[in-house]
Design a protein around this motif. Structure first.
Motif, PDB file in Angstrom:
ATOM      1  N   LYS A 110       0.822  -1.208   0.000  1.00 52.92           N
ATOM      2  CA  LYS A 110       0.000   0.000   0.000  1.00 52.92           C
ATOM      3  C   LYS A 110       0.858   1.261   0.000  1.00 52.92           C
ATOM      4  CE  LYS A 110      -4.146  -1.740   2.375  1.00 52.92           C
ATOM      5  NZ  LYS A 110      -5.147  -1.224   1.438  1.00 52.92           N
ATOM      6  N   GLU A 111       1.880   1.260   0.840  1.00 54.31           N
ATOM      7  CA  GLU A 111       2.739   2.432   1.015  1.00 54.31           C
ATOM      8  C   GLU A 111       4.196   1.966   1.098  1.00 54.31           C
ATOM      9  OE1 GLU A 111       2.098   5.422   0.677  1.00 54.31           O
ATOM     10  OE2 GLU A 111       0.070   5.930   1.332  1.00 54.31           O
ATOM     11  N   PRO A 112       4.895   1.886  -0.035  1.00 55.08           N
ATOM     12  CA  PRO A 112       6.280   1.387  -0.031  1.00 55.08           C
ATOM     13  C   PRO A 112       7.207   2.108   0.954  1.00 55.08           C
ATOM     14  CG  PRO A 112       5.454   1.500  -2.272  1.00 55.08           C
ATOM     15  CD  PRO A 112       4.408   2.152  -1.398  1.00 55.08           C
ATOM     16  N   TYR A 113       7.020   3.421   1.114  1.00 56.87           N
ATOM     17  CA  TYR A 113       7.901   4.160   2.021  1.00 56.87           C
ATOM     18  C   TYR A 113       7.739   3.674   3.464  1.00 56.87           C
ATOM     19  CZ  TYR A 113      10.516   8.127   3.953  1.00 56.87           C
ATOM     20  OH  TYR A 113      11.448   8.917   4.589  1.00 56.87           O
ATOM     21  N   CYS A 114       6.529   3.219   3.810  1.00 59.70           N
ATOM     22  CA  CYS A 114       6.304   2.707   5.157  1.00 59.70           C
ATOM     23  C   CYS A 114       7.108   1.436   5.409  1.00 59.70           C
ATOM     24  CB  CYS A 114       4.819   2.424   5.375  1.00 59.70           C
ATOM     25  SG  CYS A 114       3.795   3.925   5.474  1.00 59.70           S
ATOM     26  N   GLY A 115       7.485   0.752   4.346  1.00 57.52           N
ATOM     27  CA  GLY A 115       8.265  -0.455   4.491  1.00 57.52           C
ATOM     28  C   GLY A 115       9.720  -0.214   4.820  1.00 57.52           C
ATOM     29  N   ILE A 116      10.187   1.033   4.640  1.00 52.46           N
ATOM     30  CA  ILE A 116      11.603   1.317   4.896  1.00 52.46           C
ATOM     31  C   ILE A 116      11.825   2.368   5.976  1.00 52.46           C
ATOM     32  CG2 ILE A 116      12.196   0.742   2.514  1.00 52.46           C
ATOM     33  CD1 ILE A 116      12.598   3.752   1.996  1.00 52.46           C
ATOM     34  N   ILE A 117      10.781   3.042   6.415  1.00 52.02           N
ATOM     35  CA  ILE A 117      10.979   4.210   7.274  1.00 52.02           C
ATOM     36  C   ILE A 117      11.647   3.858   8.605  1.00 52.02           C
ATOM     37  CG2 ILE A 117       8.634   4.127   8.234  1.00 52.02           C
ATOM     38  CD1 ILE A 117       8.754   7.226   8.323  1.00 52.02           C
ATOM     39  N   GLU A 118      11.302   2.719   9.206  1.00 50.57           N
ATOM     40  CA  GLU A 118      11.932   2.377  10.485  1.00 50.57           C
ATOM     41  C   GLU A 118      13.423   2.132  10.314  1.00 50.57           C
ATOM     42  OE1 GLU A 118       9.912  -0.793  12.481  1.00 50.57           O
ATOM     43  OE2 GLU A 118       8.662   0.642  13.562  1.00 50.57           O
ATOM     44  N   THR A 119      13.783   1.413   9.244  1.00 57.03           N
ATOM     45  CA  THR A 119      15.206   1.172   8.964  1.00 57.03           C
ATOM     46  C   THR A 119      15.912   2.490   8.690  1.00 57.03           C
ATOM     47  OG1 THR A 119      14.722  -1.010   8.044  1.00 57.03           O
ATOM     48  CG2 THR A 119      16.833  -0.023   7.451  1.00 57.03           C
ATOM     49  N   CYS A 120      15.239   3.372   7.963  1.00 58.72           N
ATOM     50  CA  CYS A 120      15.812   4.698   7.676  1.00 58.72           C
ATOM     51  C   CYS A 120      16.105   5.453   8.970  1.00 58.72           C
ATOM     52  CB  CYS A 120      14.837   5.502   6.815  1.00 58.72           C
ATOM     53  SG  CYS A 120      14.714   4.957   5.092  1.00 58.72           S
ATOM     54  N   LEU A 121      15.153   5.444   9.881  1.00 55.95           N
ATOM     55  CA  LEU A 121      15.328   6.159  11.141  1.00 55.95           C
ATOM     56  C   LEU A 121      16.471   5.564  11.956  1.00 55.95           C
ATOM     57  CD1 LEU A 121      11.568   6.598  12.029  1.00 55.95           C
ATOM     58  CD2 LEU A 121      13.169   8.454  11.554  1.00 55.95           C
ATOM     59  N   MET A 122      16.572   4.253  11.974  1.00 58.56           N
ATOM     60  CA  MET A 122      17.652   3.603  12.732  1.00 58.56           C
ATOM     61  C   MET A 122      19.023   3.900  12.129  1.00 58.56           C
ATOM     62  SD  MET A 122      16.101  -0.078  13.970  1.00 58.56           S
ATOM     63  CE  MET A 122      15.551  -0.601  12.349  1.00 58.56           C
ATOM     64  N   ASN A 123      19.042   4.182  10.818  1.00 61.03           N
ATOM     65  CA  ASN A 123      20.309   4.479  10.132  1.00 61.03           C
ATOM     66  C   ASN A 123      20.498   5.975   9.883  1.00 61.03           C
ATOM     67  OD1 ASN A 123      21.000   1.746   9.977  1.00 61.03           O
ATOM     68  ND2 ASN A 123      19.855   1.469   8.079  1.00 61.03           N
ATOM     69  N   ASP A 124      19.765   6.799  10.658  1.00 56.97           N
ATOM     70  CA  ASP A 124      19.895   8.261  10.575  1.00 56.97           C
ATOM     71  C   ASP A 124      19.624   8.806   9.175  1.00 56.97           C
ATOM     72  OD1 ASP A 124      20.553   8.506  13.297  1.00 56.97           O
ATOM     73  OD2 ASP A 124      22.654   8.042  12.885  1.00 56.97           O
ATOM     74  N   MET A 125      18.729   8.146   8.434  1.00 52.12           N
ATOM     75  CA  MET A 125      18.284   8.633   7.128  1.00 52.12           C
ATOM     76  C   MET A 125      19.435   8.761   6.130  1.00 52.12           C
ATOM     77  SD  MET A 125      15.141   8.824   8.025  1.00 52.12           S
ATOM     78  CE  MET A 125      14.349   9.562   6.598  1.00 52.12           C
ATOM     79  N   LYS A 126      20.456   7.934   6.268  1.00 51.09           N
ATOM     80  CA  LYS A 126      21.651   8.068   5.429  1.00 51.09           C
ATOM     81  C   LYS A 126      21.413   7.634   3.987  1.00 51.09           C
ATOM     82  CE  LYS A 126      24.920   7.544   9.255  1.00 51.09           C
ATOM     83  NZ  LYS A 126      25.972   6.687   9.869  1.00 51.09           N
ATOM     84  N   ASP A 127      20.546   6.647   3.791  1.00 46.72           N
ATOM     85  CA  ASP A 127      20.272   6.159   2.441  1.00 46.72           C
ATOM     86  C   ASP A 127      19.464   7.199   1.668  1.00 46.72           C
ATOM     87  OD1 ASP A 127      19.287   4.766   0.154  1.00 46.72           O
ATOM     88  OD2 ASP A 127      19.616   2.872   1.191  1.00 46.72           O
ATOM     89  N   GLU A 128      19.820   7.429   0.425  1.00 41.70           N
ATOM     90  CA  GLU A 128      19.114   8.421  -0.383  1.00 41.70           C
ATOM     91  C   GLU A 128      17.641   8.085  -0.543  1.00 41.70           C
ATOM     92  OE1 GLU A 128      19.553  10.651  -4.729  1.00 41.70           O
ATOM     93  OE2 GLU A 128      21.189   9.413  -3.936  1.00 41.70           O
ATOM     94  N   ALA A 129      17.303   6.786  -0.534  1.00 42.62           N
ATOM     95  CA  ALA A 129      15.907   6.375  -0.664  1.00 42.62           C
ATOM     96  C   ALA A 129      15.079   6.841   0.532  1.00 42.62           C
ATOM     97  CB  ALA A 129      15.821   4.857  -0.788  1.00 42.62           C
ATOM     98  N   CYS A 130      15.746   7.118   1.641  1.00 41.54           N
ATOM     99  CA  CYS A 130      15.054   7.592   2.843  1.00 41.54           C
ATOM    100  C   CYS A 130      14.686   9.064   2.734  1.00 41.54           C
ATOM    101  CB  CYS A 130      15.945   7.388   4.073  1.00 41.54           C
ATOM    102  SG  CYS A 130      16.414   5.674   4.381  1.00 41.54           S
ATOM    103  N   ARG A 131      15.304   9.761   1.803  1.00 42.07           N
ATOM    104  CA  ARG A 131      15.146  11.212   1.679  1.00 42.07           C
ATOM    105  C   ARG A 131      14.617  11.583   0.291  1.00 42.07           C
ATOM    106  NH1 ARG A 131      20.036  12.584   1.276  1.00 42.07           N
ATOM    107  NH2 ARG A 131      21.188  10.663   1.691  1.00 42.07           N
ATOM    108  N   PRO A 132      13.423  11.102  -0.060  1.00 42.16           N
ATOM    109  CA  PRO A 132      12.878  11.390  -1.389  1.00 42.16           C
ATOM    110  C   PRO A 132      12.679  12.891  -1.578  1.00 42.16           C
ATOM    111  CG  PRO A 132      11.178  10.518   0.044  1.00 42.16           C
ATOM    112  CD  PRO A 132      12.476  10.349   0.779  1.00 42.16           C
ATOM    113  N   LYS A 133      12.755  13.338  -2.820  1.00 42.67           N
ATOM    114  CA  LYS A 133      12.629  14.767  -3.115  1.00 42.67           C
ATOM    115  C   LYS A 133      11.175  15.212  -3.247  1.00 42.67           C
ATOM    116  CE  LYS A 133      17.180  15.079  -5.263  1.00 42.67           C
ATOM    117  NZ  LYS A 133      17.967  15.411  -6.465  1.00 42.67           N
ATOM    118  N   ALA A 134      10.268  14.270  -3.162  1.00 43.24           N
ATOM    119  CA  ALA A 134       8.839  14.576  -3.173  1.00 43.24           C
ATOM    120  C   ALA A 134       8.155  13.616  -2.214  1.00 43.24           C
ATOM    121  CB  ALA A 134       8.270  14.434  -4.580  1.00 43.24           C
TER     122      ALA A 134
END
Length: 203
Positions: free
Chosen positions: A144-168
């Protein structure tokens, strides 16, 4: 507010059945209650949610894509001249995004449990299937929401992956994107700044 809020997604159990079904429901309730307990740190967001919802409902067409806004301000880089204000915007956007994802997971989890109880399967079959319920929740939520599938991992990794910081705004639900606009509301900015122990000027 917090800059990085983690936790396992929650879901609400459906109604109880009888006989062996009671064992299933009790087991599911224990699992689902454990997942819900992980979101209690978000309860402090409740009062702000009321203000934020009013901001969205009364803003008309005044809609700002907050992920684009963060990029335009270089807000992912905390070493800017407006570091404090950027941290406030960033924290608000991420916390509200996580809250939305947890709501999606709760809805998906409730539907999975309801479908399972209405499946006509035996209590033993349902218990066996419930062993993978968390995996099913995450899978369907991510569909349903692909970003929801990665947001916890992103937060644990301080949003370092570019996929965690979409431009829109990454959410399929436009209402969720509009909801994030409330992070610009001056009262919300000041409340987050106070919670973070930051001083901001002219929010």
């Amino acid at each position: 507010a917090s800059k990085a809020v983690g936790g396992t997604f929650g879901a609400s159990p459906a109604g109880a059945g009888g006989g062996g079904g009671d064992v299933l429901v009790a087991s599911l309730e224990r699992q689902l209650d454990a997942w819900k307990n992980a979101t209690r740190e978000m309860e402090t967001l409740a009062d702000r949610t009321t203000i934020m919802m009013e901001t969205v409902l009364l803003s008309g067409d005044n809609y700002t894509d907050m992920f684009t806004f963060l990029h335009e301000r270089n807000a992912w880089d905390s070493q800017t001249n407006a570091a404090s204000l950027n941290e406030v915007y960033r924290s608000c956007v991420l916390e509200v995004s996580l809250d939305y994802c947890q709501r999606v997971a709760t809805h998906v989890g409730s539907q999975i449990v309801e479908d399972l109880e209405n499946s006509g399967k035996t209590a033993e079959e349902m218990l066996a299937e419930s062993a993978n319920i968390e995996e099913s929740i995450i899978k369907q939520m991510t569909q349903k929401e692909p970003y929801c599938g990665i947001i916890e991992t992103c937060l644990m990794n301080d949003m370092k992956d570019e996929a965690c910081r979409p431009k829109a705004c990454p959410f399929a639900n436009e209402i969720a994107c509009r909801y994030l606009t409330s992070c610009q509301d001056p009262s919300i900015v000041l409340e987050y700044a106070e919670a973070l122990g930051l001083e901001v000027a002219n929010p």
